[in-house]
Motif scaffolding. Structure first.
Motif, PDB file in Angstrom:
ATOM      1  N   UNK A  72       0.839  -1.081   0.115  1.00 49.10           N
ATOM      2  CA  UNK A  72       0.121  -0.179  -0.136  1.00 49.10           C
ATOM      3  C   UNK A  72       0.811   1.299  -0.020  1.00 49.10           C
ATOM      4  N   UNK A  73       0.338   2.356  -0.575  1.00 48.55           N
ATOM      5  CA  UNK A  73       0.963   3.628  -0.576  1.00 48.55           C
ATOM      6  C   UNK A  73      -0.118   4.543  -0.021  1.00 48.55           C
ATOM      7  N   UNK A  74      -0.130   4.769   1.344  1.00 50.79           N
ATOM      8  CA  UNK A  74      -1.272   5.385   1.843  1.00 50.79           C
ATOM      9  C   UNK A  74      -1.350   7.084   1.330  1.00 50.79           C
ATOM     10  N   UNK A  75       0.017   7.330   1.049  1.00 51.27           N
ATOM     11  CA  UNK A  75      -0.013   9.013   0.615  1.00 51.27           C
ATOM     12  C   UNK A  75      -0.608   9.200  -0.831  1.00 51.27           C
ATOM     13  N   UNK A  76      -0.511   8.041  -1.515  1.00 55.65           N
ATOM     14  CA  UNK A  76      -1.439   8.187  -2.761  1.00 55.65           C
ATOM     15  C   UNK A  76      -2.492   7.306  -2.800  1.00 55.65           C
ATOM     16  N   UNK A  77      -3.025   6.929  -1.762  1.00 56.26           N
ATOM     17  CA  UNK A  77      -4.516   6.147  -1.607  1.00 56.26           C
ATOM     18  C   UNK A  77      -4.571   5.004  -2.457  1.00 56.26           C
ATOM     19  N   UNK A  78      -3.386   4.142  -2.541  1.00 60.50           N
ATOM     20  CA  UNK A  78      -3.382   3.268  -3.397  1.00 60.50           C
ATOM     21  C   UNK A  78      -2.927   2.011  -3.149  1.00 60.50           C
ATOM     22  N   UNK A  79      -3.447   0.726  -3.398  1.00 59.34           N
ATOM     23  CA  UNK A  79      -2.816  -0.577  -3.228  1.00 59.34           C
ATOM     24  C   UNK A  79      -2.359  -1.271  -4.487  1.00 59.34           C
ATOM     25  N   UNK A  80      -1.353  -1.779  -4.341  1.00 58.52           N
ATOM     26  CA  UNK A  80      -0.650  -2.380  -5.653  1.00 58.52           C
ATOM     27  C   UNK A  80      -0.581  -3.959  -5.372  1.00 58.52           C
ATOM     28  N   UNK A  81      -0.713  -4.593  -6.554  1.00 50.02           N
ATOM     29  CA  UNK A  81      -0.758  -6.233  -6.634  1.00 50.02           C
ATOM     30  C   UNK A  81       0.283  -6.272  -7.523  1.00 50.02           C
ATOM     31  N   UNK A  82       1.679  -6.660  -6.992  1.00 47.34           N
ATOM     32  CA  UNK A  82       2.735  -7.044  -7.872  1.00 47.34           C
ATOM     33  C   UNK A  82       2.609  -8.687  -8.275  1.00 47.34           C
ATOM     34  N   UNK A  83       2.570  -8.910  -9.458  1.00 45.37           N
ATOM     35  CA  UNK A  83       2.040 -10.298  -9.819  1.00 45.37           C
ATOM     36  C   UNK A  83       3.424 -10.850 -10.667  1.00 45.37           C
ATOM     37  N   UNK A  84       4.130 -11.936 -10.140  1.00 44.27           N
ATOM     38  CA  UNK A  84       5.371 -12.388 -10.970  1.00 44.27           C
ATOM     39  C   UNK A  84       5.177 -13.744 -11.143  1.00 44.27           C
ATOM     40  N   UNK A  85       5.789 -14.417 -12.212  1.00 48.59           N
ATOM     41  CA  UNK A  85       5.914 -15.774 -12.525  1.00 48.59           C
ATOM     42  C   UNK A  85       4.400 -16.018 -12.902  1.00 48.59           C
ATOM     43  N   UNK A  86       3.516 -15.361 -13.601  1.00 51.75           N
ATOM     44  CA  UNK A  86       2.367 -15.742 -13.746  1.00 51.75           C
ATOM     45  C   UNK A  86       2.147 -16.974 -14.849  1.00 51.75           C
ATOM     46  N   UNK A  87       1.121 -17.441 -14.398  1.00 53.03           N
ATOM     47  CA  UNK A  87       0.714 -18.589 -14.983  1.00 53.03           C
ATOM     48  C   UNK A  87      -0.587 -18.595 -15.719  1.00 53.03           C
ATOM     49  N   UNK A  88      -0.780 -19.644 -16.589  1.00 50.99           N
ATOM     50  CA  UNK A  88      -2.509 -19.422 -17.477  1.00 50.99           C
ATOM     51  C   UNK A  88      -3.502 -19.329 -16.462  1.00 50.99           C
ATOM     52  N   UNK A  89      -3.156 -20.040 -15.318  1.00 49.63           N
ATOM     53  CA  UNK A  89      -4.411 -20.274 -14.576  1.00 49.63           C
ATOM     54  C   UNK A  89      -4.710 -19.052 -13.669  1.00 49.63           C
TER      55      UNK A  89
END
Length: 126
Positions: A72-89
């Motif tokens: 989370x970045x409270x200053x920007x009022x934003x939550x991120x989801x970093x997704x690595x090693x993505x799979x078809x599922x």
């Protein structure tokens, strides 16, 4: 007006990465549980990850542990989801959502979240 807006989805090859963002407006993220959920065609919506923005504590579904990171970045009022090693599922529409009440760490169950974004499509395919 309370609103959540997701962005960052797209088409990526298996093994690739994407970073989703959830920008909140109409309220301050701090003191809320914010969750990421996903729904694939023909499947029920499932919890992916959540964060309690006050102390940064996190929850991950077993299927994404070690691959996804929520922040989370409270200053920007934003939550991120970093997704690595993505799979078809991992292909699905991804939604962010706010827990029903502030100052409570909600488990990763969609019935406990009451404000939802419009979703962003993530497609993992070669």
């Amino acid at each position: 007006q309370v609103q959540l807006v997701e962005s960052g989805g797209g088409l990526v090859q298996p093994g690739g990465s994407l970073r989703l963002s959830c920008v909140a407006s109409g309220f301050t993220l701090e003191y809320w549980s914010i969750g990421w959920f996903r729904q694939a065609p023909g499947k029920e919506r499932e919890g992916v990850s959540s964060i309690y923005t006050s102390d940064g504590s996190t929850i991950y579904a077993d299927s994404v542990k070690g691959r996804f990171t929520i922040s989370r970045d409270n200053a920007k009022n934003t939550v991120h989801l970093q997704m690595n090693s993505l799979k078809p599922e991992d292909t699905a529409v991804y939604y962010c959502a706010r827990g029903r009440s502030p100052r409570f760490k909600y488990p990763l169950r969609d019935a406990l979240y009451s404000t939802w974004g419009q979703g962003t499509q993530v497609t993992v395919s070669s």
